[in-house]
Scaffold this active site. Structure first.
Site, mmCIF file in Angstrom:
data_model
loop_
_atom_site.group_PDB
_atom_site.id
_atom_site.type_symbol
_atom_site.label_atom_id
_atom_site.label_comp_id
_atom_site.label_asym_id
_atom_site.label_seq_id
_atom_site.Cartn_x
_atom_site.Cartn_y
_atom_site.Cartn_z
ATOM 1 N N TYR A 81 0.845 -1.193 0.000
ATOM 2 C CA TYR A 81 0.000 0.000 0.000
ATOM 3 C C TYR A 81 0.873 1.234 0.000
ATOM 4 C CZ TYR A 81 -3.406 3.489 1.601
ATOM 5 O OH TYR A 81 -4.206 4.599 1.720
ATOM 6 N N ASP B 187 9.205 2.732 -0.354
ATOM 7 C CA ASP B 187 8.177 3.407 0.425
ATOM 8 C C ASP B 187 8.366 2.998 1.880
ATOM 9 O OD1 ASP B 187 6.021 4.456 1.668
ATOM 10 O OD2 ASP B 187 4.504 3.567 0.356
ATOM 11 N N LYS C 16 4.203 9.103 8.557
ATOM 12 C CA LYS C 16 3.972 8.532 9.893
ATOM 13 C C LYS C 16 4.958 9.052 10.959
ATOM 14 C CE LYS C 16 0.971 5.037 8.227
ATOM 15 N NZ LYS C 16 0.986 4.242 7.017
HETATM 16 C C1 PLP Z 1 0.340 4.714 5.629
HETATM 17 C C2 PLP Z 1 1.105 4.473 4.413
HETATM 18 C C3 PLP Z 1 1.025 5.325 3.296
HETATM 19 C C4 PLP Z 1 0.035 6.460 3.206
HETATM 20 O O1 PLP Z 1 0.285 7.465 4.143
HETATM 21 P P1 PLP Z 1 -0.902 8.491 4.478
HETATM 22 O O2 PLP Z 1 -0.257 9.469 5.408
HETATM 23 O O3 PLP Z 1 -1.991 7.683 5.089
HETATM 24 O O4 PLP Z 1 -1.323 9.118 3.202
HETATM 25 C C5 PLP Z 1 1.856 5.095 2.230
HETATM 26 N N1 PLP Z 1 2.718 4.072 2.239
HETATM 27 C C6 PLP Z 1 2.829 3.223 3.278
HETATM 28 C C7 PLP Z 1 3.828 2.121 3.237
HETATM 29 C C8 PLP Z 1 2.012 3.382 4.387
HETATM 30 O O5 PLP Z 1 2.089 2.511 5.391
#
Ligand code: PLP
Length: 427
Positions: A144, A239, A267
């Site tokens: 994701y 990511d 995060k």
């Molecule tokens: C949470 C998450 C996102 C998205 O971040 P948001 O601040 O919710 O837009 C993207 N990549 C990874 C791996 C994530 O865990």
């Protein structure tokens, strides 16, 4: 557990908020039943609208690495607020946060701050396309990357839970520019690159996936991706919105010793406030506006509140021993849960890296998305509710990570294990 007030609020919420929530995973579709409402948090605990005190292993889905309302973070944000919430003019705090990120994350030479993880991955993809002059994006099934159009294809927890692998509303042309490959499958990746390599702008991957549960990279996998992307002059994007400052202080790239071209963060770098970032090789980042032609901007990007929260969070996290202690607590929790499951005769497959972990109700090892979906989600739902009834909150879906904070002390781990004994006895 009294839920009177939460149920009342849930009914009220559904009148004006879509599905009662502002982000789908909060609706508890993965475990059935209605969510509770939270009133406040302190350290490892949250207090719900009915006054129940609950141990929290979701931690706002990862950011709160120091626990809720850490006094030093609260002080830093309060001080910043008193001096003005946003200017849209450069501030010194932006430099300080950028310097910390560049110092801690091995591959980041230059960085751009944004407001969310989604914004970070969306912008990193645009930059990769602008830099390479190519269109195709390769992503991993079950990873994701936020709700970016071209990345919302086979995209992990939220969509898996809701049973829609790709969201409606995404033009076919967007979905068609995205190629998906299973995790931990270098052969499949090599084939994709052999067929399309000349037109692949980038491969984006959670090096340590946390959005299909936590899955470990097999030895040589990340190295293999590094060399494949290099051979085809495609960019490798890690990511690390979740794994950043959690897999290790320098993220999964430091833990596994593989350097991507670009990295996305979020995060933890916001310490609970809305922040994201992307960064990497200076020669690539220089293609961004105002130095280069690839456009990306943000009215509130790098605002004083977000940077204050991020700086103090990273400061504290980087103190000697802090992250090691948290990792130790995660190991202790995992070992405890593992032996309780074993005593109960319930097969589980556990994973942990740093302060992220997962317990799949699965008798087989989980090495990709398809494996993850063979987990016993009904059993997970029972476990989830039983733990909550006993005062412990894990994620309301099997396909999520559990997170540790520096506030989870031995007593809290012991309490968690006591709750787990009761929960497993009922499975
Ligand atoms: C949470 C998450 C996102 C998205 O971040 P948001 O601040 O919710 O837009 C993207 N990549 C990874 C791996 C994530 O865990």
């Amino acid at each position: 557990m009294d839920r009177t007030q939460s149920e009342k609020l849930w009914e009220q919420a559904n009148k004006t908020l879509v599905g009662g929530v502002n982000s789908p995973v909060r609706a508890f579709k993965g475990v059935g039943g209605n969510p509770f409402f939270v009133q406040s948090g302190a350290g490892a605990h949250i207090t719900d609208a009915d006054g129940n005190k609950i141990i929290d292993y979701v931690l706002s889905w990862g950011p709160l690495v120091l626990g809720h309302a850490h006094p030093e973070v609260v002080e830093a944000v309060t001080k910043a607020l008193e001096k003005g919430a946003s200017f849209g003019i450069p501030t010194e705090a932006e430099i300080l946060l950028a310097e910390k990120i560049c110092a801690l994350v091995p591959s980041i030479e230059k960085v751009r701050l944004v407001n969310s993880g989604t914004e970070a991955t969306m912008s990193a993809i645009r930059l990769a396309r602008g830099f390479t002059g190519r269109d195709l994006v390769v992503k991993i099934e079950g990873c994701y990357h936020g709700h970016v159009d071209c990345l919302l294809v086979k995209a992990g927890s939220g969509l898996t839970t809701l049973g829609t692998p790709t969201s409606p509303g995404i033009p076919e042309s967007h979905a068609a520019s995205t190629l998906t490959v299973p995790y931990n499958d270098l052969d499949a990746m090599a084939e994709i690159f052999k067929a399309h390599g000349d037109n692949i702008a980038c491969l984006i991957i959670e090096p340590l996936p946390g959005n299909m549960g936590v899955i470990l990279p097999e030895p040589g996998y990340l190295e293999g991706l590094r060399s494949l992307t290099g051979q085809h002059q495609s960019l490798l994007i890690f990511d690390e919105v979740m794994s950043g400052f959690r897999a290790s202080l320098g993220g999964a790239q430091a833990k596994f010793g593989v350097k991507p071209d670009l990295t996305t963060l979020g995060k933890v770098i916001g310490g609970g406030l809305p922040v994201g970032a992307y960064g990497g090789r200076a020669d690539i980042m220089q293609h961004l506006s105002p130095e280069g032609p690839v456009y990306q901007a943000g009215t509130l990007a790098g605002n004083p509140l977000a940077t204050a929260a991020g700086i103090s969070t990273l400061d504290i996290l980087a103190r000697p021993g802090v992250i090691d202690a948290m990792e130790g607590q995660m190991t202790k929790l995992g070992a405890g849960l593992g032996s309780i499951a074993q005593e109960a005769g319930i097969p589980v497959y556990q994973t942990q890296v740093g302060t992220m972990g997962c317990m799949f109700f699965n008798e087989n090892p989980v090495r990709n998305y398809e494996d993850a979906t063979t987990s016993d989600t009904d059993r997970y739902a029972k476990y989830f509710w039983s733990m909550l009834e006993n005062g412990v909150y894990f994620a309301p879906s099997q396909y999520e990570a559990g997170f540790m904070s520096s506030a989870h002390d031995d007593a809290i781990i012991d309490q968690t294990l006591d709750a787990a004994r009761k929960a497993f006895a009922k499975l």
